[in-house]
Write an enzyme that holds these catalytic residues in place. Structure first.
Site, PDB file in Angstrom:
ATOM      1  N   GLY A   1     -12.677  -7.380   9.790  1.00  0.00           N
ATOM      2  CA  GLY A   1     -13.140  -6.605  10.926  1.00  0.00           C
ATOM      3  C   GLY A   1     -14.001  -5.389  10.180  1.00  0.00           C
TER       4      GLY A   1
ATOM      5  N   ASP B   1       5.817  -2.239  13.926  1.00  0.00           N
ATOM      6  CA  ASP B   1       4.463  -2.836  14.589  1.00  0.00           C
ATOM      7  C   ASP B   1       4.700  -3.220  16.024  1.00  0.00           C
ATOM      8  OD1 ASP B   1       2.461  -2.705  12.914  1.00  0.00           O
ATOM      9  OD2 ASP B   1       2.754  -4.672  12.020  1.00  0.00           O
TER      10      ASP B   1
ATOM     11  N   ARG C   1     -13.931 -13.365   2.427  1.00  0.00           N
ATOM     12  CA  ARG C   1     -15.124 -13.303   1.437  1.00  0.00           C
ATOM     13  C   ARG C   1     -15.696 -14.529   0.683  1.00  0.00           C
ATOM     14  NH1 ARG C   1     -12.433  -7.982  -1.288  1.00  0.00           N
ATOM     15  NH2 ARG C   1     -10.573  -9.783  -0.751  1.00  0.00           N
TER      16      ARG C   1
ATOM     17  N   LYS D   1       0.853  -1.282   0.127  1.00  0.00           N
ATOM     18  CA  LYS D   1       0.037  -0.046  -0.082  1.00  0.00           C
ATOM     19  C   LYS D   1       0.802   1.173   0.022  1.00  0.00           C
ATOM     20  CE  LYS D   1      -3.731  -2.544   2.422  1.00  0.00           C
ATOM     21  NZ  LYS D   1      -4.116  -2.856   3.699  1.00  0.00           N
TER      22      LYS D   1
HETATM   23  N1  LIG Z   1     -15.984  -7.651   2.100  1.00  0.00           N
HETATM   24  C1  LIG Z   1     -15.393  -8.363   2.765  1.00  0.00           C
HETATM   25  N2  LIG Z   1     -15.733  -9.254   3.567  1.00  0.00           N
HETATM   26  C2  LIG Z   1     -14.906 -10.216   4.205  1.00  0.00           C
HETATM   27  N3  LIG Z   1     -13.751 -10.291   4.317  1.00  0.00           N
HETATM   28  C3  LIG Z   1     -13.115  -9.239   3.320  1.00  0.00           C
HETATM   29  C4  LIG Z   1     -13.778  -8.184   2.720  1.00  0.00           C
HETATM   30  N4  LIG Z   1     -12.863  -7.484   2.166  1.00  0.00           N
HETATM   31  C5  LIG Z   1     -11.745  -7.840   2.537  1.00  0.00           C
HETATM   32  N5  LIG Z   1     -11.721  -8.878   3.340  1.00  0.00           N
HETATM   33  C6  LIG Z   1     -10.611  -9.443   3.957  1.00  0.00           C
HETATM   34  O1  LIG Z   1      -9.747  -8.864   4.343  1.00  0.00           O
HETATM   35  C7  LIG Z   1      -8.174  -9.393   4.169  1.00  0.00           C
HETATM   36  C8  LIG Z   1      -7.485  -8.222   3.907  1.00  0.00           C
HETATM   37  O2  LIG Z   1      -7.449  -7.230   4.823  1.00  0.00           O
HETATM   38  P1  LIG Z   1      -6.165  -6.364   4.986  1.00  0.00           P
HETATM   39  O3  LIG Z   1      -6.544  -5.608   6.344  1.00  0.00           O
HETATM   40  O4  LIG Z   1      -6.506  -5.403   3.872  1.00  0.00           O
HETATM   41  O5  LIG Z   1      -4.955  -7.270   4.769  1.00  0.00           O
HETATM   42  P2  LIG Z   1      -3.498  -7.179   5.356  1.00  0.00           P
HETATM   43  O6  LIG Z   1      -3.509  -8.024   6.354  1.00  0.00           O
HETATM   44  O7  LIG Z   1      -2.895  -7.674   4.093  1.00  0.00           O
HETATM   45  O8  LIG Z   1      -3.136  -5.835   5.361  1.00  0.00           O
HETATM   46  C9  LIG Z   1      -8.535 -10.470   3.175  1.00  0.00           C
HETATM   47  O9  LIG Z   1      -8.040 -11.727   3.343  1.00  0.00           O
HETATM   48  C10 LIG Z   1     -10.119 -10.587   2.900  1.00  0.00           C
HETATM   49  O10 LIG Z   1     -10.594 -11.907   3.369  1.00  0.00           O
HETATM   50  C1  LIG Z   2       1.590  -8.383  11.467  1.00  0.00           C
HETATM   51  C2  LIG Z   2       1.019  -9.165  10.095  1.00  0.00           C
HETATM   52  O1  LIG Z   2       0.607 -10.050  10.300  1.00  0.00           O
HETATM   53  O2  LIG Z   2       0.863  -8.205   8.997  1.00  0.00           O
HETATM   54  P1  LIG Z   2      -0.130  -8.359   7.911  1.00  0.00           P
HETATM   55  O3  LIG Z   2      -1.711  -8.449   8.501  1.00  0.00           O
HETATM   56  O4  LIG Z   2      -0.086  -6.817   7.258  1.00  0.00           O
HETATM   57  O5  LIG Z   2       0.183  -9.531   7.157  1.00  0.00           O
HETATM   58 MG   LIG Z   3      -2.200  -4.988   7.260  1.00  0.00          MG
END
Ligand SMILES: Nc1ncnc2c1ncn2[C@@H]1O[C@H](COP(=O)(O)OP(=O)(O)O)[C@@H](O)[C@H]1O
Ligand SMILES: CC(=O)OP(=O)(O)O
Ligand SMILES: [Mg+2]
Length: 372
Positions: free
Chosen positions: A299, A114, A251, A14
């Site tokens: 979440g 983190d 999802r 990002k």
């Molecule tokens: N509309 C949705 N409903 C359920 N889960 C979702 C939705 N949109 C995204 N996600 C979940 O959120 C996850 C990504 O979350 P994010 O916080 O962006 O990821 P990261 O940990 O890579 O930063 C994906 O694994 C996906 O399953």
């Molecule tokens: C700490 C960690 O698991 O990070 P991410 O959710 O971005 O994979």
């Molecule tokens: Mg993340």
């Protein structure tokens, strides 16, 4: 000050340019395979105005790097030495740092960790009951991760729940591809579910979360899997993916569960069972619960998960309003009518937290240089 924030997660890269008013613009590389991010960075640099500084999210700062730090080659080496402790993340973040330092050689690059926010865990929460010589020699203890997101969520949750009275005891649930909980008392982190590595705690997209350490040893000695195979299985083929036929995206799990797929239904139940148990453990560390906050992709966007977890946590005074819960996917209060505890949804804004930390550090350095 315009700060370019680089956040290399396990599934995405990002990139955000954040100005002084906390307006953010930018792009996601999603899904990101960890390849050279130079092209994405150069495209962003072309599209946006001038960049005054660059802030980088790193998951692991180890024992020493617990505050935002200006990156020079020595700091880069210290961060690189921690890579084996966060194999999915640290190397990817370093690749992004190197590309950004090449693309923007004239600005300060600040690393934010983190592990910083959970560096205040109580001794009881951070200590593993392991032999003293091991703990001393290798600094074996719970570090905790997702702290940049947990700190932002705890602060925003306090603001959102302000009308609801007491907000000292907050549990933040960061549910993304990685997932963890944090117990926050008066703004300080006192307990968390991730530990020495990012594998401990909740069920995640492809990570197992906590398993019996005896099981891991049994796989090694009796099932004759080597360490690399075991790591690969625990990091990439477990969690939701291990339970729901290779699907790690919530999802897809929700869609398959709605179509009465039994494996997806079990995956959801295991996920929620661990989540609710973890929230209760965090509440025990806080001596009660005033605010429950959901953040991260799951979440924010999976009301089914929030509703199912809340239904298990009624004994802590948690209840969500079904309509508010179904309608909310950004900052908002979803507390039910008879609840004693407030429940809120917070958009994960690691970008704003990293930009703020970067601005603050560089301003402090400038102020100290200006002093006679
Ligand atoms: N509309 C949705 N409903 C359920 N889960 C979702 C939705 N949109 C995204 N996600 C979940 O959120 C996850 C990504 O979350 P994010 O916080 O962006 O990821 P990261 O940990 O890579 O930063 C994906 O694994 C996906 O399953
Ligand atoms: C700490 C960690 O698991 O990070 P991410 O959710 O971005 O994979
Ligand atoms: Mg993340």
């Amino acid at each position: 000050m315009a700060v370019l924030v680089v956040n290399a997660g396990s599934s995405t890269l990002k990139l955000r340019l954040v100005d002084d008013a906390d307006t953010a613009e930018g792009a996601d590389v999603d899904p990101w395979d960890g390849g050279d991010p130079t092209a994405a960075l150069e495209a962003l640099c072309r599209d946006v105005g001038s960049i005054d500084a660059c802030g980088h999210r790193f998951v692991h700062g180890g024992a020493d790097l617990t505050a935002p730090t200006v990156v020079d080659n020595a700091v880069r080496d210290r961060i690189a030495a921690l890579a084996p402790r966060a194999p999915l993340h640290q190397a990817r973040s370093l690749a992004a740092l190197d590309a950004a330092r090449r693309a923007l050689p004239d600005v300060d690059h600040v690393a934010c960790f983190d592990t910083a926010f959970p560096s205040t865990l109580t001794p009881a929460a951070r200590t593993y009951a392991l032999p003293e010589p091991w703990r001393r020699r290798w600094d074996l203890r719970r570090f905790g991760f997702h702290g940049i997101s947990h700190r932002w969520a705890a602060r925003r949750a306090g603001d959102l729940a302000a009308a609801g009275g007491d907000k000292r005891r907050v549990v933040t649930c960061h549910l993304g591809a990685g997932a963890s909980l944090c117990a926050v008392l008066n703004g300080r982190s006192v307990d968390t579910t991730m530990g020495f590595t990012l594998l401990e705690g909740l069920v995640m997209a492809t990570r197992s979360g906590s398993v019996d350490p005896g099981l891991v040893l049994w796989l090694l000695t009796d099932a004759h899997l080597d360490a690399a195979k075991i790591l690969e299985g625990l990091e990439h083929h477990s969690g939701l993916a291990g339970l729901a036929g290779g699907i790690g995206d919530m999802r897809d799990v929700l869609a398959a569960r709605a179509a009465r797929d039994p494996a997806a239904a079990l995956a959801f139940d295991v996920y929620v069972h661990r989540l609710a148990a973890g929230v209760a453990a965090m509440a025990a560390a806080l001596g009660g619960l005033d605010v429950l906050a959901f953040t991260g992709g799951v979440g924010e966007h999976a009301p089914e998960v929030r509703a199912a977890a809340a239904a298990r946590l009624g004994f802590l005074g948690v209840a969500v309003d079904p309509d508010a819960n179904a309608a909310t996917s950004a900052d908002g209060d979803i507390t039910g009518r008879d609840a004693r505890t407030r429940t809120v949804v917070v958009s994960a804004r690691e970008d704003l937290e990293v930009a703020g930390e970067t601005r603050e550090l560089l301003a402090a350095i400038k102020a100290s240089e200006a002093r006679p």
